[in-house]
Design an enzyme around this catalytic site. Structure first.
Site, PDB file in Angstrom:
ATOM      1  N   LYS A   7      -0.614  -2.896  19.275  1.00 56.55           N
ATOM      2  CA  LYS A   7      -1.214  -4.053  18.606  1.00 56.55           C
ATOM      3  C   LYS A   7      -0.508  -4.278  17.267  1.00 56.55           C
ATOM      4  CE  LYS A   7      -4.671  -4.427  15.749  1.00 56.55           C
ATOM      5  NZ  LYS A   7      -4.108  -5.480  14.886  1.00 56.55           N
ATOM      6  N   GLY A  59      -1.166   1.880   8.412  1.00 56.13           N
ATOM      7  CA  GLY A  59      -1.851   0.830   7.668  1.00 56.13           C
ATOM      8  C   GLY A  59      -2.462   1.408   6.400  1.00 56.13           C
ATOM      9  N   SER A  60      -3.492   0.761   5.920  1.00 54.19           N
ATOM     10  CA  SER A  60      -4.065   1.178   4.642  1.00 54.19           C
ATOM     11  C   SER A  60      -4.962   2.406   4.806  1.00 54.19           C
ATOM     12  CB  SER A  60      -4.883   0.028   4.050  1.00 54.19           C
ATOM     13  OG  SER A  60      -5.975  -0.246   4.907  1.00 54.19           O
ATOM     14  N   THR A  98      -8.543   1.486   6.091  1.00 52.11           N
ATOM     15  CA  THR A  98      -8.630   1.283   7.544  1.00 52.11           C
ATOM     16  C   THR A  98      -8.426   2.610   8.274  1.00 52.11           C
ATOM     17  OG1 THR A  98      -7.715  -0.929   7.210  1.00 52.11           O
ATOM     18  CG2 THR A  98      -7.808  -0.138   9.461  1.00 52.11           C
ATOM     19  N   GLY A  99      -7.517   3.425   7.772  1.00 44.60           N
ATOM     20  CA  GLY A  99      -7.258   4.729   8.400  1.00 44.60           C
ATOM     21  C   GLY A  99      -8.528   5.568   8.515  1.00 44.60           C
ATOM     22  N   GLU A 123      -0.603   7.096   9.258  1.00 47.72           N
ATOM     23  CA  GLU A 123       0.371   6.900   8.163  1.00 47.72           C
ATOM     24  C   GLU A 123      -0.227   5.841   7.255  1.00 47.72           C
ATOM     25  OE1 GLU A 123       2.785   8.721   7.551  1.00 47.72           O
ATOM     26  OE2 GLU A 123       3.513   9.565   9.434  1.00 47.72           O
ATOM     27  N   CYS A 135       5.420   1.068   1.871  1.00 44.09           N
ATOM     28  CA  CYS A 135       4.439   2.129   1.580  1.00 44.09           C
ATOM     29  C   CYS A 135       5.048   3.179   0.655  1.00 44.09           C
ATOM     30  CB  CYS A 135       3.931   2.760   2.869  1.00 44.09           C
ATOM     31  SG  CYS A 135       5.253   3.386   3.911  1.00 44.09           S
ATOM     32  N   GLU A 146      -2.843   0.834  -5.483  1.00 47.15           N
ATOM     33  CA  GLU A 146      -1.609   0.544  -4.747  1.00 47.15           C
ATOM     34  C   GLU A 146      -1.405  -0.973  -4.775  1.00 47.15           C
ATOM     35  OE1 GLU A 146      -1.722   0.708  -0.450  1.00 47.15           O
ATOM     36  OE2 GLU A 146       0.379   1.294  -0.348  1.00 47.15           O
TER      37      GLU A 146
HETATM   38  P1  NAD Z   1      -4.417  -2.663   7.261  1.00 49.81           P
HETATM   39  O1  NAD Z   1      -4.992  -1.300   7.238  1.00 49.81           O
HETATM   40  O2  NAD Z   1      -5.221  -3.792   6.766  1.00 49.81           O
HETATM   41  O3  NAD Z   1      -3.993  -3.065   8.751  1.00 49.81           O
HETATM   42  C1  NAD Z   1      -3.120  -2.252   9.519  1.00 49.81           C
HETATM   43  C2  NAD Z   1      -3.359  -2.555  10.992  1.00 49.81           C
HETATM   44  O4  NAD Z   1      -4.684  -2.129  11.338  1.00 49.81           O
HETATM   45  C3  NAD Z   1      -3.291  -4.037  11.359  1.00 49.81           C
HETATM   46  O5  NAD Z   1      -2.682  -4.156  12.640  1.00 49.81           O
HETATM   47  C4  NAD Z   1      -4.765  -4.439  11.403  1.00 49.81           C
HETATM   48  O6  NAD Z   1      -5.009  -5.552  12.239  1.00 49.81           O
HETATM   49  C5  NAD Z   1      -5.395  -3.183  11.982  1.00 49.81           C
HETATM   50  N1  NAD Z   1      -6.820  -3.004  11.651  1.00 49.81           N
HETATM   51  C6  NAD Z   1      -7.535  -3.583  10.663  1.00 49.81           C
HETATM   52  N2  NAD Z   1      -8.817  -3.103  10.671  1.00 49.81           N
HETATM   53  C7  NAD Z   1      -8.882  -2.219  11.689  1.00 49.81           C
HETATM   54  C8  NAD Z   1      -9.920  -1.373  12.189  1.00 49.81           C
HETATM   55  N3  NAD Z   1     -11.137  -1.350  11.642  1.00 49.81           N
HETATM   56  N4  NAD Z   1      -9.646  -0.574  13.234  1.00 49.81           N
HETATM   57  C9  NAD Z   1      -8.408  -0.552  13.775  1.00 49.81           C
HETATM   58  N5  NAD Z   1      -7.380  -1.317  13.350  1.00 49.81           N
HETATM   59  C10 NAD Z   1      -7.616  -2.147  12.317  1.00 49.81           C
HETATM   60  O7  NAD Z   1      -3.029  -2.548   6.485  1.00 49.81           O
HETATM   61  P2  NAD Z   1      -1.993  -3.706   6.171  1.00 49.81           P
HETATM   62  O8  NAD Z   1      -2.531  -4.527   5.046  1.00 49.81           O
HETATM   63  O9  NAD Z   1      -1.577  -4.377   7.445  1.00 49.81           O
HETATM   64  O10 NAD Z   1      -0.733  -2.849   5.672  1.00 49.81           O
HETATM   65  C11 NAD Z   1      -0.553  -2.443   4.353  1.00 49.81           C
HETATM   66  C12 NAD Z   1      -0.957  -0.996   4.185  1.00 49.81           C
HETATM   67  O11 NAD Z   1      -0.239  -0.188   5.111  1.00 49.81           O
HETATM   68  C13 NAD Z   1      -0.607  -0.450   2.813  1.00 49.81           C
HETATM   69  O12 NAD Z   1      -1.666   0.336   2.348  1.00 49.81           O
HETATM   70  C14 NAD Z   1       0.620   0.426   3.082  1.00 49.81           C
HETATM   71  O13 NAD Z   1       0.833   1.451   2.137  1.00 49.81           O
HETATM   72  C15 NAD Z   1       0.314   0.943   4.437  1.00 49.81           C
HETATM   73  N6  NAD Z   1       1.530   1.389   5.112  1.00 49.81           N
HETATM   74  C16 NAD Z   1       1.720   2.725   5.318  1.00 49.81           C
HETATM   75  C17 NAD Z   1       2.888   3.192   5.908  1.00 49.81           C
HETATM   76  C18 NAD Z   1       3.129   4.650   6.118  1.00 49.81           C
HETATM   77  O14 NAD Z   1       3.994   4.982   6.927  1.00 49.81           O
HETATM   78  N7  NAD Z   1       2.432   5.535   5.453  1.00 49.81           N
HETATM   79  C19 NAD Z   1       3.855   2.270   6.321  1.00 49.81           C
HETATM   80  C20 NAD Z   1       3.623   0.920   6.100  1.00 49.81           C
HETATM   81  C21 NAD Z   1       2.455   0.481   5.500  1.00 49.81           C
END
Ligand code: NAD
Length: 475
Positions: free
Chosen positions: A173, A224-225, A228-229, A246, A280, A377
């Site tokens: 996704k 992701g963030s 959300t993680g 991650e 990130c 961040e």
């Molecule tokens: P996000 O957490 O908002 O979304 C990430 C993904 O999760 C998207 O596909 C989103 O649709 C999905 N999502 C949202 N809510 C969800 C839920 N409740 N359950 C499951 N999936 C859900 O993050 P973002 O704004 O898309 O990305 C930016 C963040 O990602 C920043 O915090 C950045 O540091 C982090 N990031 C981390 C890495 C790493 O490798 N550590 C790499 C890139 C980005």
């Protein structure tokens, strides 16, 4: 094989196209206007995708690693044959200038090939008179892969390559903000990977939670963030799905007084602002020794004034817009807050007017450690420059974060830099460089920046279950 990248954005389930009655607008962040739409998949399509992936599992496993490797290499060739079209689409949906978009596609191809070249050996952990004990690493099952919008292509490859090589199948996704390259990757895979091995669904905010709660997945690989993680982990706990997370970072870079500013200033700048600072592992807090603080600040400011911010399709543009409207509001909010608090802001070149999500590159001159621009961040082009004198005091400031993704130290004295690196509470530290990663190098976040490892042999094995077999020497 060539496909049309300008239209026909559909999901892939069981090797076939899958549309939806509902759609999401895909916005070009340089114009703020929708230019395409992507399916907004729901529970029914998710069930079908998981069913297709489950059905494909036994055959994909039985193929063996050599044939799986061959299929992944064929996919890499197909991406390469379409890389120009991928790059153009990437710029439209993500905003990054074309040459940098092309760099991500090229890196993804290289990554897919390198990751696919890995092996999963059987380990013999005991070979005694009485018995042999073998540790096999067997596939987990159907993997749920969820990726963000900042590196929408590469971060998908980080999951696809090891998961499929190890014998799992997948439902991917992408972010609702950047679904198109992933949908086209799914389309390209049809006929290369056996039906059902790789499924792609785009969807809105409801789809992610539906996926993490779905009982058909054995593992969730999430980028992701941090917020959300945590939700992902909570959802996965119900049936003990494996997770790799991650997550976010607020990375510190430490600049010691012996550096040669002519050599390092631009590298330090790009380490913070590459991809409009939506990385990130970008530098998000820049600690500069007081002896060189003013000189480096002035150089960074001069570089910011030289860099062109604009539509990524325009010649000479180095930084595109911030990727989406919520992120634009967040970053502008941090800048406005800094202004309201009376902090000194140093701005880069002017940005285009209009509906695009353009943020001027902004340096904040020595704000207090408690300012939001330091503690949060930013994930956008606003960077606090922070003065330090004492290294022990600095280490506690640099480590005073719930995050622990990566960090950097810049010094000519490598022994001293290594000593500082050892004290940084992060998963990665770079000395005199930044933003480096490679397929054979494990990547992981410390503290609330993640759980588990991606890349390298350790990352590959995270898509497997260790299975120990005791074999007696005599019957
Ligand atoms: P996000 O957490 O908002 O979304 C990430 C993904 O999760 C998207 O596909 C989103 O649709 C999905 N999502 C949202 N809510 C969800 C839920 N409740 N359950 C499951 N999936 C859900 O993050 P973002 O704004 O898309 O990305 C930016 C963040 O990602 C920043 O915090 C950045 O540091 C982090 N990031 C981390 C890495 C790493 O490798 N550590 C790499 C890139 C980005």
């Amino acid at each position: 094989m060539s496909i049309d990248f300008t239209t026909g954005y559909e999901g892939t389930i069981g090797g076939s196209a899958c549309g939806s009655n509902d759609h999401l607008d895909v916005i070009n962040p340089a114009t703020g206007k929708a230019f395409a739409s992507a399916p907004d998949a729901g529970a029914g399509q998710l069930d079908s995708a998981v069913d297709a992936a489950t059905l494909a599992l036994p055959g994909w496993r039985a193929l063996g690693i050599e044939q799986r490797r061959a299929a992944l290499l064929q996919l890499a060739d197909a991406i390469e044959a379409n890389s120009e079209a991928f790059s153009a689409l990437f710029t439209r949906e993500q905003g990054r200038p074309l040459s940098f978009a092309a760099a991500e596609i090229a890196l993804g191809i290289q990554w897919l090939r390198a990751a696919a070249a890995q092996d999963i050996p059987v380990e013999i952990v005991e070979d005694s008179e009485a018995r042999t004990v073998e540790v096999h690493h067997v596939p987990l099952g159907v993997v749920c892969a969820i990726v963000p919008w900042n590196f929408p292509f590469l971060l998908a490859i980080w999951k696809i390559a090891p998961a499929l090589l190890a014998g799992n199948t997948m439902v991917l996704k992408p972010s609702p903000f950047t679904p198109l390259c992933a949908l086209k990757l799914g389309e390209l895979s049809r006929g290369i990977l056996p039906d059902g091995v790789f499924n792609v669904l785009s969807g809105g905010d409801a789809l992610g939670p539906l996926m993490t709660a779905h009982p058909g997945f054995a593992k969730i690989s999430f980028t992701g963030s941090t917020a959300t993680g945590k939700r992902v982990m909570e959802s996965a706990a119900k049936d003990l799905k494996r997770v790799t997370l991650e997550l976010g970072g607020n990375d510190a870079a430490i600049i010691m007084p012996d550096v040669d500013l002519d050599v390092v200033a631009e590298q330090i700048f790009m380490g913070a602002f590459y991809n409009s600072a939506q990385v990130c592992i970008a530098t998000k807090r820049l600690y500069i020794h007081e002896d060189i603080y003013d000189a480096l600040r002035d150089r960074l400011h001069a570089i910011a004034q030289m860099m062109k911010v604009g539509d990524g399709t325009e010649e000479g543009v180095v930084f595109g817009p911030v990727q989406n409207a919520p992120q634009y509001k967040r970053v502008m909010g941090l800048i406005e807050q800094a202004e309201a608090d009376g902090l000194t802001l140093l701005r880069g070149s002017d940005v285009p007017e209009g509906e695009g999500y353009f943020v001027p590159i902004t340096l904040v001159d020595n704000p207090p450690d408690t300012a939001a621009v330091v503690t949060e961040e930013a994930f956008g082009p606003v960077l606090p420059l922070l003065r330090f004198s004492d290294i022990d005091e600095l280490m506690s400031r640099a480590n005073d974060s719930e995050y622990g993704l990566a960090g950097a130290v810049w010094s000519k004295d490598i022994a001293q830099a290594k000593a500082i690196a050892a004290r940084m509470e992060t998963g990665t530290v770079w000395i005199n460089q930044n933003l480096q990663s490679a397929p054979h190098i494990p990547f992981s976040g410390a503290k609330q920046s993640g759980l588990g490892v991606e890349n390298g042999q350790v990352g590959l094995l995270e898509f497997t279950q260790a299975k120990t077999i005791f074999v007696p020497k005599a019957a």
